[in-house]
Design an enzyme around this catalytic site. Structure first.
Site, mmCIF file in Angstrom:
data_model
loop_
_atom_site.group_PDB
_atom_site.id
_atom_site.type_symbol
_atom_site.label_atom_id
_atom_site.label_comp_id
_atom_site.label_asym_id
_atom_site.label_seq_id
_atom_site.Cartn_x
_atom_site.Cartn_y
_atom_site.Cartn_z
ATOM 1 C CG HIS A 1 0.057 -21.748 -9.103
ATOM 2 N ND1 HIS A 1 -1.303 -21.635 -9.282
ATOM 3 C CD2 HIS A 1 0.220 -22.558 -8.021
ATOM 4 C CE1 HIS A 1 -1.934 -22.326 -8.338
ATOM 5 N NE2 HIS A 1 -1.026 -22.911 -7.562
ATOM 6 C CG ASP B 1 -2.411 -28.223 -6.973
ATOM 7 O OD1 ASP B 1 -1.332 -28.722 -6.589
ATOM 8 O OD2 ASP B 1 -2.917 -27.201 -6.452
ATOM 9 C CG HIS C 1 -3.855 -24.035 -4.845
ATOM 10 N ND1 HIS C 1 -3.001 -24.956 -4.280
ATOM 11 C CD2 HIS C 1 -4.304 -23.246 -3.839
ATOM 12 C CE1 HIS C 1 -2.921 -24.724 -2.971
ATOM 13 N NE2 HIS C 1 -3.695 -23.698 -2.672
ATOM 14 C CG ASP D 1 -2.624 -28.839 -3.128
ATOM 15 O OD1 ASP D 1 -3.160 -29.577 -3.971
ATOM 16 O OD2 ASP D 1 -1.991 -27.807 -3.443
HETATM 17 C C1 SP5 Z 1 1.704 -25.695 -6.416
HETATM 18 C C2 SP5 Z 1 0.813 -25.187 -5.340
HETATM 19 O O1 SP5 Z 1 0.068 -25.955 -4.746
HETATM 20 N N1 SP5 Z 1 0.914 -23.889 -5.010
HETATM 21 C C3 SP5 Z 1 0.078 -23.372 -3.987
HETATM 22 C C4 SP5 Z 1 0.399 -21.990 -3.631
HETATM 23 C C5 SP5 Z 1 -0.563 -21.533 -2.561
HETATM 24 N N2 SP5 Z 1 0.000 -20.534 -1.753
HETATM 25 C C6 SP5 Z 1 -0.864 -20.131 -0.693
HETATM 26 C C7 SP5 Z 1 -0.099 -19.298 0.249
HETATM 27 C C8 SP5 Z 1 -0.755 -19.154 1.567
HETATM 28 C C9 SP5 Z 1 -0.171 -20.132 2.539
HETATM 29 N N3 SP5 Z 1 0.144 -19.571 3.786
HETATM 30 C C10 SP5 Z 1 -0.995 -19.427 4.641
HETATM 31 C C11 SP5 Z 1 -0.578 -19.179 6.020
HETATM 32 C C12 SP5 Z 1 -1.781 -18.775 6.829
HETATM 33 N N4 SP5 Z 1 -1.390 -18.440 8.152
HETATM 34 ZN ZN ZN Z 2 -1.855 -26.507 -4.985
#
Ligand code: SP5
Ligand code: ZN
Length: 338
Positions: A155, A191, A193, A280
């Site tokens: 990212h 990944d 994302h 993920d």
């Molecule tokens: C490297 C990688 O996989 N980065 C992923 C970043 C995604 N971040 C998402 C953040 C939201 C997570 N928290 C959600 C909580 C909901 N209650």
């Molecule tokens: Zn990710």
């Protein structure tokens, strides 16, 4: 003779510790934990096929080719802070002028999930140095290498951190390989994302192909990029491929996209393949959207191996800590054919 794979890691990845991320104004425990790297490391140690190696190559010369110097300077200075740094205001008009520290944070940090905590600069430099060390082993003739990179990288853009990423490890390895004479490098990002950072860095570069399979930006982070009409710019037009997918994708459905992605990579004929590996996509991931099984990752590894390219895998996301080690092991077994 038993097959093995070199695994590069750095002690720094066991030390840096973001405590919380801010999601819609709420503090949440940070998903990108030290436990992730411990679980992967323990599973690899137990696997019997990992040749564990901690010899890094200082990545700085290639990090400086990937990221702008004001950005790296910002990250370095702030990672000496005794309290974690989060952004609060973002530029409301196009500008690069940021004198006040609050303005500076908004300029270089695109979310509230990616704090600058003490020592993160050193950890991120070491993580990228792991990727460079892995790439060097490919140049020396190793067919497959795994770099246990933490923090992750895909990212991180030229001048922006986010998504738990500070320095783009795969991009640094790609620049290194190009600098050592590789004409063409392909990056396959699986990944969950979209790898917005890697896309940003190589968007106009015809010599680095970027191919990503991910949850659609309509439903998942990073929300703004990862659509299939993002195909590259200028000379890089046609060297960027996105495969966005809906919620709930299973092994079979996912594999159809993998076959399309690998065909594109095969036809590009790269000298080297880099893989941004995120787990993920697993069914039990707490921030995921897909339903892939642990067994599937072996098949994914086998499919990549069929390309018969020298390949470095760098670790990206994967937050289901109970299965993360098994998922990495399953993938690497497929990759090295055991
Ligand atoms: C490297 C990688 O996989 N980065 C992923 C970043 C995604 N971040 C998402 C953040 C939201 C997570 N928290 C959600 C909580 C909901 N209650
Ligand atoms: Zn990710």
């Amino acid at each position: 003779m038993a097959k093995e794979i070199p695994v590069i890691y750095t002690q720094a990845s066991f030390e840096y510790n973001p405590e919380y991320e801010i999601f819609s104004g709420e503090k949440e425990p940070h998903a990108e934990t030290i436990d992730r790297v411990r679980r992967i490391f323990d599973a690899l140690k137990e696997s019997g096929f990992a040749q564990i190696n901690t010899t890094l190559i200082n990545g700085m010369p290639w990090i400086e080719q990937v990221h702008t110097s004001p950005y790296l300077d910002f990250l370095r200075r702030n990672s000496e802070s005794s309290f974690p740094i989060y952004p609060s205001v973002h530029p409301y008009l196009p500008t690069n002028k940021a004198v006040n520290p609050v303005a500076e944070r908004g300029l270089y940090m695109f979310d509230t999930y990616t704090p600058i905590t003490k020592g993160v600069y050193e950890a991120a430099v070491d993580s990228a140095s792991c990727a460079v060390a892995g790439a060097k082993l490919l140049l020396e003739g190793e067919p497959k290498v795994y770099s246990l990179t933490r923090p992750p990288g895909h990212h991180a853009e030229k001048a922006m951190m986010g998504g738990y990423c500070y320095i783009n490890n795969a991009a640094v390895a790609a620049k290194y390989l190009r600098g050592q004479g590789a004409e063409k490098v392909a990056i396959f990002d699986f990944d969950l994302h979209h790898g917005n950072g890697t896309q940003d860095i190589f968007y106009d570069d015809p010599n680095v192909l970027f191919v990503s399979i991910h949850a659609s930006p309509d439903i998942k982070f990073p929300y703004y990029t990862g659509y299939s009409d993002e195909t590259g710019a200028g000379k890089g037009e046609g060297a960027n491929y996105n495969f966005p997918l809906p919620e709930g994708v299973d092994d079979e459905r996912y594999h159809q996209e993998v076959e399309k992605a690998l065909k594109i990579i095969y036809e590009y004929c790269p000298n080297f393949l880099l893989i941004s590996a995120g787990f993920d996509t697993h069914v039990s991931d707490p921030i995921g959207a897909f339903r892939l099984s642990t067994e599937y990752y072996r098949m994914l590894g086998e499919s990549i191996a069929k390309l018969d390219l020298p390949a470095l895998t760098v670790q990206e996301g994967g937050y289901a800590t109970d299965t993360l080690g098994a998922n990495v092991v399953s993938y690497l077994k497929g990759l090295i054919g055991i």
